[in-house]
Design a protein around this motif. Structure first.
Motif, PDB file in Angstrom:
ATOM      1  N   CYS A 224      12.312   2.343  -3.051  1.00 32.51           N
ATOM      2  CA  CYS A 224      12.346   3.513  -2.170  1.00 32.51           C
ATOM      3  C   CYS A 224      11.119   3.558  -1.269  1.00 32.51           C
ATOM      4  O   CYS A 224      11.213   3.901  -0.077  1.00 32.51           O
ATOM      5  CB  CYS A 224      12.439   4.800  -2.989  1.00 32.51           C
ATOM      6  N   ARG A 225       9.952   3.203  -1.822  1.00 28.87           N
ATOM      7  CA  ARG A 225       8.734   3.205  -1.028  1.00 28.87           C
ATOM      8  C   ARG A 225       8.801   2.167   0.082  1.00 28.87           C
ATOM      9  O   ARG A 225       8.347   2.412   1.206  1.00 28.87           O
ATOM     10  CB  ARG A 225       7.511   2.960  -1.919  1.00 28.87           C
ATOM     11  N   TYR A 226       9.359   0.992  -0.200  1.00 27.28           N
ATOM     12  CA  TYR A 226       9.509  -0.049   0.819  1.00 27.28           C
ATOM     13  C   TYR A 226      10.358   0.455   1.978  1.00 27.28           C
ATOM     14  O   TYR A 226      10.004   0.288   3.144  1.00 27.28           O
ATOM     15  CB  TYR A 226      10.168  -1.287   0.206  1.00 27.28           C
ATOM     16  N   PHE A 227      11.503   1.055   1.654  1.00 28.66           N
ATOM     17  CA  PHE A 227      12.407   1.515   2.709  1.00 28.66           C
ATOM     18  C   PHE A 227      11.786   2.657   3.502  1.00 28.66           C
ATOM     19  O   PHE A 227      11.895   2.699   4.735  1.00 28.66           O
ATOM     20  CB  PHE A 227      13.746   1.943   2.112  1.00 28.66           C
ATOM     21  N   LYS A 228      11.135   3.588   2.808  1.00 28.21           N
ATOM     22  CA  LYS A 228      10.509   4.716   3.502  1.00 28.21           C
ATOM     23  C   LYS A 228       9.398   4.229   4.431  1.00 28.21           C
ATOM     24  O   LYS A 228       9.235   4.710   5.552  1.00 28.21           O
ATOM     25  CB  LYS A 228       9.943   5.715   2.484  1.00 28.21           C
ATOM     26  N   ARG A 229       8.629   3.258   3.946  1.00 29.36           N
ATOM     27  CA  ARG A 229       7.500   2.770   4.725  1.00 29.36           C
ATOM     28  C   ARG A 229       7.956   1.936   5.919  1.00 29.36           C
ATOM     29  O   ARG A 229       7.465   2.105   7.033  1.00 29.36           O
ATOM     30  CB  ARG A 229       6.588   1.916   3.829  1.00 29.36           C
ATOM     31  N   MET A 230       8.910   1.029   5.695  1.00 26.39           N
ATOM     32  CA  MET A 230       9.260   0.069   6.736  1.00 26.39           C
ATOM     33  C   MET A 230      10.430   0.514   7.599  1.00 26.39           C
ATOM     34  O   MET A 230      10.518   0.129   8.766  1.00 26.39           O
ATOM     35  CB  MET A 230       9.566  -1.297   6.116  1.00 26.39           C
ATOM     36  N   LEU A 231      11.338   1.316   7.047  1.00 27.78           N
ATOM     37  CA  LEU A 231      12.541   1.691   7.785  1.00 27.78           C
ATOM     38  C   LEU A 231      12.694   3.192   7.964  1.00 27.78           C
ATOM     39  O   LEU A 231      13.638   3.639   8.610  1.00 27.78           O
ATOM     40  CB  LEU A 231      13.779   1.120   7.089  1.00 27.78           C
ATOM     41  N   LYS A 232      11.771   3.974   7.371  1.00 25.47           N
ATOM     42  CA  LYS A 232      11.756   5.430   7.540  1.00 25.47           C
ATOM     43  C   LYS A 232      13.054   6.077   7.065  1.00 25.47           C
ATOM     44  O   LYS A 232      13.563   7.043   7.641  1.00 25.47           O
ATOM     45  CB  LYS A 232      11.511   5.816   9.012  1.00 25.47           C
ATOM     46  N   ILE A 233      13.625   5.536   6.001  1.00 20.18           N
ATOM     47  CA  ILE A 233      14.900   6.034   5.501  1.00 20.18           C
ATOM     48  C   ILE A 233      15.024   5.624   4.031  1.00 20.18           C
ATOM     49  O   ILE A 233      14.368   4.672   3.596  1.00 20.18           O
ATOM     50  CB  ILE A 233      16.076   5.440   6.337  1.00 20.18           C
ATOM     51  N   THR A 234      15.840   6.339   3.252  1.00 21.81           N
ATOM     52  CA  THR A 234      16.051   5.942   1.864  1.00 21.81           C
ATOM     53  C   THR A 234      17.013   4.750   1.813  1.00 21.81           C
ATOM     54  O   THR A 234      17.807   4.548   2.739  1.00 21.81           O
ATOM     55  CB  THR A 234      16.642   7.095   1.039  1.00 21.81           C
TER      56      THR A 234
END
Length: 306
Positions: A224-234
């Motif tokens: 979840c942290r990867y997606f939030k950080r890199m793609l700004k979405i869950t």
């Protein structure tokens, strides 16, 4: 030449062959909202890319950063970096996009010294090119000349292109960047591509957060942290938005109906598909289908993958 759609493989790598007849170079004039999705979808390629905004303004996402680029501005996007672009404020953004194989930038004897360190650096995914700086103006002027060479194909234009490319690269590297090579950054980029790759292979199936995390060899929370950080979405919202994105092409086919499309892209409920589609596109799938099949040259902008 406007590219209204381009193919990407299961790793998000663009499959378009960026070259003229004899050179590993391609230059396109692109109107963002004329793309089939209404924006330039997330992808990457081995080529380096230079962009010059001719009209309007755009939001570029490169890896985890968002950058607003306006008329007259430019960007360098490094080899292998995930990127996408959206028109900002319905400005009708048009830009020139130059894609070049890194091996073609300089002669082979200079490639190891003056090219590899820059395309491998983890702190140089992109660079804003300021037209008010002498080095930036040199790059953007040369970009315009390359575009003109490819369009006009005057005698010896291939030689002219190589001369302009050399000037572009020299103008880029004389800034004296302190290049970094962070192994963790390399691993992060590899893992996000692994997870996206898994989604693209399995989006028609039932997908759980555990599935996506496992593809990236991460825990659920780290995923979840990867997606939030890199793609700004869950992760799961990304899956939903990707399914909507895939549905756009299917809905433009006259022989398909909304229910068929819903199940083909991984929804197990037509009503839920309609709900998610309306939220993303501000219209129902049926309205989108009627609009695009009746006026095939029109493009409806998508509001996906912010």
């Amino acid at each position: 030449m406007q590219m209204k759609n381009f193919m990407i493989d299961q790793n998000l790598k663009e499959l378009t062959e960026h070259r003229t007849v004899v050179l590993p170079v391609a230059c396109y004039e692109t109107t963002i909202n004329q793309n089939i999705h209404g924006y330039i979808q997330l992808h990457w390629h081995d080529e380096i890319q230079f962009v010059l905004i001719l009209k309007g303004e755009a939001i570029f996402q490169i890896n985890e950063d968002n950058l607003i680029v306006r008329q007259g501005d430019g960007i360098f996007i490094n080899s292998g970096c995930l990127h996408m672009a959206k028109d900002k404020n319905e400005s009708g953004c048009v830009y020139i996009c130059l894609n070049v194989s890194p091996h073609f930038i300089l002669p082979q004897e200079l490639y190891t010294t003056y090219v590899i360190p820059y395309i491998k650096a983890t702190n140089l995914p992109y660079l804003y090119i300021d037209p008010n700086e002498p080095w930036g103006k040199n790059i953007l002027d040369a970009l315009l000349k390359i575009n003109q060479c490819i369009q006009q194909k005057s005698p010896y234009f291939e030689i002219d292109i190589t001369m302009h490319l050399t000037l572009i690269w020299k103008s880029l590297i004389i800034n004296g960047f302190q290049l970094e090579y962070d192994q963790m950054e390399m691993i992060k980029n590899h893992r996000i591509k692994q997870m996206l790759n898994w989604i693209y292979l399995h989006y028609t199936e039932k997908i759980t957060l555990d599935d996506i995390a496992r593809a990236g060899q991460l825990s659920r929370s780290e995923c979840c942290r990867y997606f939030k950080r890199m793609l700004k979405i869950t992760p799961l919202n990304y899956v939903m938005d990707y399914r909507i994105q895939k549905s756009l092409v299917l809905l433009q086919q006259s022989e398909t109906n909304v229910t068929e499309v819903a199940y083909k892209v991984g929804f197990n409920s037509t009503s839920y598909f309609i709900e998610r589609f309306r939220k993303a596109m501000n219209m129902t799938p049926l309205a989108y289908k009627k609009l695009t099949t009746q006026t095939p040259n029109s493009v409806v902008g998508a509001n996906l993958l912010k």
